[in-house]
Design a protein around this motif. Structure first.
Motif, PDB file in Angstrom:
ATOM      1  N   LEU A  65      32.910  41.645  26.961  1.00 33.37           N
ATOM      2  CA  LEU A  65      33.680  41.370  25.753  1.00 33.37           C
ATOM      3  C   LEU A  65      34.635  40.222  26.035  1.00 33.37           C
ATOM      4  N   ALA A  66      35.427  39.872  25.066  1.00 32.36           N
ATOM      5  CA  ALA A  66      36.416  38.812  25.243  1.00 32.36           C
ATOM      6  C   ALA A  66      37.811  39.382  25.000  1.00 32.36           C
ATOM      7  N   ASP A  67      38.085  40.564  25.563  1.00 30.84           N
ATOM      8  CA  ASP A  67      39.374  41.211  25.361  1.00 30.84           C
ATOM      9  C   ASP A  67      40.487  40.465  26.090  1.00 30.84           C
ATOM     10  N   ASP A  68      41.677  40.537  25.529  1.00 33.67           N
ATOM     11  CA  ASP A  68      42.858  39.926  26.130  1.00 33.67           C
ATOM     12  C   ASP A  68      43.553  40.969  27.004  1.00 33.67           C
ATOM     13  N   TRP A  69      43.006  41.211  28.172  1.00 35.64           N
ATOM     14  CA  TRP A  69      43.568  42.199  29.091  1.00 35.64           C
ATOM     15  C   TRP A  69      44.970  41.805  29.522  1.00 35.64           C
ATOM     16  N   TRP A  70      45.177  40.531  29.823  1.00 34.07           N
ATOM     17  CA  TRP A  70      46.490  40.090  30.287  1.00 34.07           C
ATOM     18  C   TRP A  70      47.555  40.381  29.234  1.00 34.07           C
ATOM     19  N   GLY A  71      47.278  40.047  27.989  1.00 35.28           N
ATOM     20  CA  GLY A  71      48.221  40.305  26.910  1.00 35.28           C
ATOM     21  C   GLY A  71      48.475  41.792  26.726  1.00 35.28           C
ATOM     22  N   GLN A  72      47.419  42.595  26.828  1.00 36.78           N
ATOM     23  CA  GLN A  72      47.563  44.045  26.638  1.00 36.78           C
ATOM     24  C   GLN A  72      48.422  44.673  27.728  1.00 36.78           C
ATOM     25  N   VAL A  73      48.105  44.381  28.976  1.00 32.41           N
ATOM     26  CA  VAL A  73      48.827  45.060  30.053  1.00 32.41           C
ATOM     27  C   VAL A  73      50.253  44.537  30.206  1.00 32.41           C
ATOM     28  N   THR A  74      50.466  43.252  29.958  1.00 35.94           N
ATOM     29  CA  THR A  74      51.830  42.740  30.105  1.00 35.94           C
ATOM     30  C   THR A  74      52.740  43.224  28.982  1.00 35.94           C
ATOM     31  N   ARG A  75      52.171  43.543  27.831  1.00 35.19           N
ATOM     32  CA  ARG A  75      52.980  44.058  26.712  1.00 35.19           C
ATOM     33  C   ARG A  75      53.147  45.568  26.741  1.00 35.19           C
ATOM     34  N   HIS A  76      52.149  46.298  27.224  1.00 35.91           N
ATOM     35  CA  HIS A  76      52.136  47.743  27.004  1.00 35.91           C
ATOM     36  C   HIS A  76      52.115  48.605  28.261  1.00 35.91           C
ATOM     37  N   SER A  77      51.846  48.059  29.398  1.00 34.37           N
ATOM     38  CA  SER A  77      51.651  48.885  30.591  1.00 34.37           C
ATOM     39  C   SER A  77      52.851  48.841  31.525  1.00 34.37           C
ATOM     40  N   LEU A  78      53.014  49.912  32.277  1.00 33.45           N
ATOM     41  CA  LEU A  78      53.971  49.912  33.371  1.00 33.45           C
ATOM     42  C   LEU A  78      53.526  48.867  34.395  1.00 33.45           C
ATOM     43  N   GLY A  79      52.239  48.813  34.621  1.00 30.98           N
ATOM     44  CA  GLY A  79      51.681  47.853  35.569  1.00 30.98           C
ATOM     45  C   GLY A  79      50.191  48.051  35.723  1.00 30.98           C
ATOM     46  N   TRP A  80      49.641  47.428  36.722  1.00 29.85           N
ATOM     47  CA  TRP A  80      48.219  47.495  37.016  1.00 29.85           C
ATOM     48  C   TRP A  80      48.064  47.123  38.476  1.00 29.85           C
ATOM     49  N   VAL A  81      46.919  47.448  39.017  1.00 27.74           N
ATOM     50  CA  VAL A  81      46.630  47.109  40.401  1.00 27.74           C
ATOM     51  C   VAL A  81      45.331  46.316  40.426  1.00 27.74           C
ATOM     52  N   THR A  82      45.352  45.223  41.177  1.00 28.57           N
ATOM     53  CA  THR A  82      44.140  44.446  41.393  1.00 28.57           C
ATOM     54  C   THR A  82      43.697  44.608  42.846  1.00 28.57           C
ATOM     55  N   ALA A  83      42.404  44.584  43.045  1.00 30.31           N
ATOM     56  CA  ALA A  83      41.827  44.561  44.391  1.00 30.31           C
ATOM     57  C   ALA A  83      40.951  43.321  44.474  1.00 30.31           C
ATOM     58  N   ARG A  84      41.166  42.529  45.505  1.00 29.77           N
ATOM     59  CA  ARG A  84      40.390  41.305  45.694  1.00 29.77           C
ATOM     60  C   ARG A  84      39.818  41.249  47.101  1.00 29.77           C
ATOM     61  N   ARG A  85      38.569  40.854  47.156  1.00 24.84           N
ATOM     62  CA  ARG A  85      37.958  40.474  48.428  1.00 24.84           C
ATOM     63  C   ARG A  85      37.932  38.954  48.391  1.00 24.84           C
ATOM     64  N   ASP A  86      38.733  38.359  49.254  1.00 25.77           N
ATOM     65  CA  ASP A  86      38.978  36.923  49.207  1.00 25.77           C
ATOM     66  C   ASP A  86      39.537  36.600  47.818  1.00 25.77           C
ATOM     67  N   ASP A  87      38.883  35.761  47.044  1.00 28.52           N
ATOM     68  CA  ASP A  87      39.388  35.414  45.717  1.00 28.52           C
ATOM     69  C   ASP A  87      38.677  36.164  44.591  1.00 28.52           C
ATOM     70  N   THR A  88      37.764  37.054  44.929  1.00 29.17           N
ATOM     71  CA  THR A  88      36.963  37.745  43.923  1.00 29.17           C
ATOM     72  C   THR A  88      37.586  39.080  43.547  1.00 29.17           C
ATOM     73  N   LEU A  89      37.781  39.292  42.240  1.00 25.54           N
ATOM     74  CA  LEU A  89      38.288  40.571  41.750  1.00 25.54           C
ATOM     75  C   LEU A  89      37.195  41.619  41.901  1.00 25.54           C
ATOM     76  N   ILE A  90      37.481  42.657  42.700  1.00 28.32           N
ATOM     77  CA  ILE A  90      36.492  43.710  42.921  1.00 28.32           C
ATOM     78  C   ILE A  90      36.962  45.061  42.387  1.00 28.32           C
ATOM     79  N   GLY A  91      38.238  45.150  41.987  1.00 31.08           N
ATOM     80  CA  GLY A  91      38.752  46.407  41.471  1.00 31.08           C
ATOM     81  C   GLY A  91      39.987  46.195  40.621  1.00 31.08           C
ATOM     82  N   PHE A  92      40.215  47.157  39.720  1.00 30.96           N
ATOM     83  CA  PHE A  92      41.325  47.069  38.779  1.00 30.96           C
ATOM     84  C   PHE A  92      41.638  48.465  38.265  1.00 30.96           C
TER      85      PHE A  92
END
Length: 138
Positions: A28-55
């Motif tokens: 999809l083309a959801d605006d995750w950044w806008g959603q989490v920065t406005r509504h969430s306590l936070g989020w966690v990202t997991a990266r292997r090198d520069d690749t997002l592998i978890g959220f």
């Protein structure tokens, strides 16, 4: 090496691709950044090198209740502890923010992950399906 970051930066297409893979649908083309920065306590990202592998998204009520939503790990990295580490980071951050409770709901096949691997305890809960196919109550 995998790095985990509370409120880590991400691009919307990265999370949209991860979400599509995790929930088996077209990206999809959801605006995750806008959603989490406005509504969430936070989020966690997991990266292997520069690749997002978890959220994982941690929504909240603005006070003492936080909610784990959308725990996602790319297929290639599953069963390697990435999801457990994402949730553990979320637990620590919610506790540090002063939350007293962290809630999660999940499909039945994920019970061993959340109960055995992440330390959640079973509890009574209720649910009302609000989709268009849900029964209506008058």
């Amino acid at each position: 090496m995998i790095s985990y970051e509370w409120r880590g930066h991400f691009e919307n297409p990265e999370v949209n691709a991860l979400h599509a893979e995790g929930f088996d649908h077209a990206p999809l083309a959801d605006d995750w950044w806008g959603q989490v920065t406005r509504h969430s306590l936070g989020w966690v990202t997991a990266r292997r090198d520069d690749t997002l592998i978890g959220f994982v998204n941690v929504a909240w009520d603005g006070a003492i209740h936080a909610f784990v939503l959308d725990t996602l790990v790319t297929t290639a990295e599953r069963s390697r502890g990435v999801g457990r580490h994402l949730v553990a980071t979320a637990v620590d951050a919610a506790r540090a923010a002063g939350c007293e409770w962290l809630h999660v709901d999940f499909d039945d096949h994920l019970e061993p992950f959340y109960f055995d691997n992440c330390g959640f305890q079973p509890t009574n809960a209720g649910l009302i399906a609000l989709g268009t196919s849900a029964p209506r109550h008058v």
